[in-house]
Motif scaffolding. Structure first.
Motif, PDB file in Angstrom:
ATOM      1  N   ASP A  16       0.836  -1.212   0.000  1.00  0.00           N
ATOM      2  CA  ASP A  16       0.000   0.000   0.000  1.00  0.00           C
ATOM      3  C   ASP A  16       0.866   1.256   0.000  1.00  0.00           C
ATOM      4  O   ASP A  16       0.543   2.250  -0.675  1.00  0.00           O
ATOM      5  CB  ASP A  16      -0.919   0.012   1.226  1.00  0.00           C
ATOM      6  CG  ASP A  16      -2.046  -1.013   1.110  1.00  0.00           C
ATOM      7  OD1 ASP A  16      -2.273  -1.507  -0.012  1.00  0.00           O
ATOM      8  OD2 ASP A  16      -2.678  -1.325   2.145  1.00  0.00           O
ATOM      9  N   ALA A  17       1.975   1.214   0.748  1.00  0.00           N
ATOM     10  CA  ALA A  17       2.880   2.360   0.795  1.00  0.00           C
ATOM     11  C   ALA A  17       3.529   2.590  -0.568  1.00  0.00           C
ATOM     12  O   ALA A  17       3.671   3.744  -1.025  1.00  0.00           O
ATOM     13  CB  ALA A  17       3.947   2.148   1.875  1.00  0.00           C
ATOM     14  N   LEU A  18       3.922   1.496  -1.240  1.00  0.00           N
ATOM     15  CA  LEU A  18       4.496   1.623  -2.582  1.00  0.00           C
ATOM     16  C   LEU A  18       3.474   2.185  -3.565  1.00  0.00           C
ATOM     17  O   LEU A  18       3.801   3.033  -4.406  1.00  0.00           O
ATOM     18  CB  LEU A  18       4.992   0.257  -3.071  1.00  0.00           C
ATOM     19  CG  LEU A  18       6.230  -0.336  -2.380  1.00  0.00           C
ATOM     20  CD1 LEU A  18       6.512  -1.728  -2.924  1.00  0.00           C
ATOM     21  CD2 LEU A  18       7.445   0.565  -2.560  1.00  0.00           C
ATOM     22  N   ALA A  19       2.236   1.697  -3.466  1.00  0.00           N
ATOM     23  CA  ALA A  19       1.178   2.194  -4.361  1.00  0.00           C
ATOM     24  C   ALA A  19       0.936   3.682  -4.147  1.00  0.00           C
ATOM     25  O   ALA A  19       0.729   4.444  -5.102  1.00  0.00           O
ATOM     26  CB  ALA A  19      -0.104   1.400  -4.129  1.00  0.00           C
ATOM     27  N   ASP A  20       0.973   4.103  -2.881  1.00  0.00           N
ATOM     28  CA  ASP A  20       0.783   5.525  -2.574  1.00  0.00           C
ATOM     29  C   ASP A  20       1.921   6.367  -3.153  1.00  0.00           C
ATOM     30  O   ASP A  20       1.692   7.449  -3.714  1.00  0.00           O
ATOM     31  CB  ASP A  20       0.703   5.706  -1.057  1.00  0.00           C
ATOM     32  CG  ASP A  20       0.472   7.152  -0.655  1.00  0.00           C
ATOM     33  OD1 ASP A  20      -0.565   7.726  -1.054  1.00  0.00           O
ATOM     34  OD2 ASP A  20       1.361   7.723   0.024  1.00  0.00           O
TER      35      ASP A  20
END
Length: 345
Positions: A210-214
């Motif tokens: 999720d952090a990478l996607a953000d």
């Protein structure tokens, strides 16, 4: 020797003149073991450990336990002893070992924990081909048996597709081609790609994904998660400044996972040697969780006087001198510190 009994003292006296290899072997006496190998004092700790391991393999013993040799009356440096003992174990494990399955290093002095932990950690992070072999022999004592890993739900990073369309009109094909070439060169000058490979990327869960996607949404980058490679890899491409920023954030994620794993490993090590407890029901005492257990032991070793902890979801402050914990309302309870001195080999 006192714990082993007078019978063992008699055996030592009987075999003292027959010592040729730097040690003598007696029965276990009153101790919970089948044999005791008595070492003759020698400053070469590595050589002594190697000889004992070879003798155990020769005699087809399945397990052996060492104290921190030379750190008592001999006064040797615990850090040096740790390195020498573990060097001997690594070399031994690099050979063909058929019988000896478990090696324990029993540390009674908690101030030596850090020296042995740091020495083992250096080897745990080693890329040596013998690492798996020797770690399997005695990592279960220091870090506890490896828990079966839960089957992870596959994590997928959504692909980012940002299209920009250029329509070039000009007086001639030559001018159009020149403009196209200029635009391509301009784009390439701003483009950068960086790849990060690390075994810990395999441990990324939904939080990291999720952090990478953000990051991919907020920055002008494309992130590819190539977790089928060995080691797994994250490829970041896009505008130079954003690639550098995202690369730094990914390295922080990896370091955080590494720090967490090392903290859990150290907590397991400490828990194998000492257990801190707080009052439960019916006059019984309950062990603290392993991380709190480690924090309490660290505080004691570093001679801190107080440490905040949680007991049954309430805030307490532990007095390390009196072994009492006081909550926010001033209520005081007693806690315990119980060393785990293993006698069974």
């Amino acid at each position: 020797m006192d714990a082993a009994g007078s019978q063992i003292e008699g055996e030592c006296t009987q075999y003292a003149g027959q010592c040729q290899s730097g040690f003598i072997t007696t029965e276990g006496g009153n101790l919970l073991c089948s044999k005791i190998i008595h070492l003759i004092h020698n400053s070469n700790i590595k050589s002594q450990v190697s000889k004992v391991l070879q003798e155990c393999e020769l005699r087809m013993y399945k397990s052996v336990a060492f104290p921190a040799i030379g750190t008592g009356q001999a006064g040797q440096s615990p850090a040096k002893v740790a390195d020498n003992m573990l060097d001997a174990i690594v070399e031994f494990a690099s050979r063909s070992v058929q019988h000896l399955k478990k090696i324990k290093i029993v540390i009674f002095q908690t101030n030596m924990l850090r020296d042995f932990y740091e020495s083992m950690k250096k080897r745990k992070n080693s890329d040596s081909s013998t690492t798996d072999s020797w770690m399997s022999l005695f990592k279960s004592f220091f870090w506890g048996g490896k828990q079966p890993t839960k089957k992870k739900k596959p994590v997928v990073l959504e692909k980012k597709v940002d299209l920009a369309t250029f329509q070039i009109c000009g007086e001639s094909q030559k001018n159009v081609d020149a403009t196209e070439s200029w635009i391509k060169n301009l784009i390439l000058k701003e483009q950068f790609e960086n790849s990060i490979s690390d075994e810990l990327i395999e441990n990324f869960d939904e939080r990291q994904i999720d952090a990478l996607a953000d990051l991919q949404r907020r920055k002008h980058v494309t992130i590819q998660l190539e977790n089928k490679l060995s080691p797994p890899r994250i490829k970041i491409s896009g505008i130079s400044r954003d690639v550098c920023f995202v690369s730094t954030e990914v390295q922080k994620m990896i370091q955080k996972i590494k720090d967490t794993e090392e903290e859990q490993s150290k907590a397991e090590l400490v828990y194998n040697l000492v257990e801190w407890r707080y009052p439960g029901s019916n006059d019984s005492f309950v062990p603290f969780d392993k991380l709190t257990n480690m924090q309490l032991e660290d505080a004691k070793i570093t001679k801190k006087t107080h440490l905040p902890v949680k007991i049954k979801k309430k805030n307490y402050t532990v007095d390390l001198n009196t072994l009492q914990a006081t909550d926010d309302q001033g209520k005081t309870i007693n806690i315990q510190r119980v060393p785990k001195n293993e006698g069974k080999i």
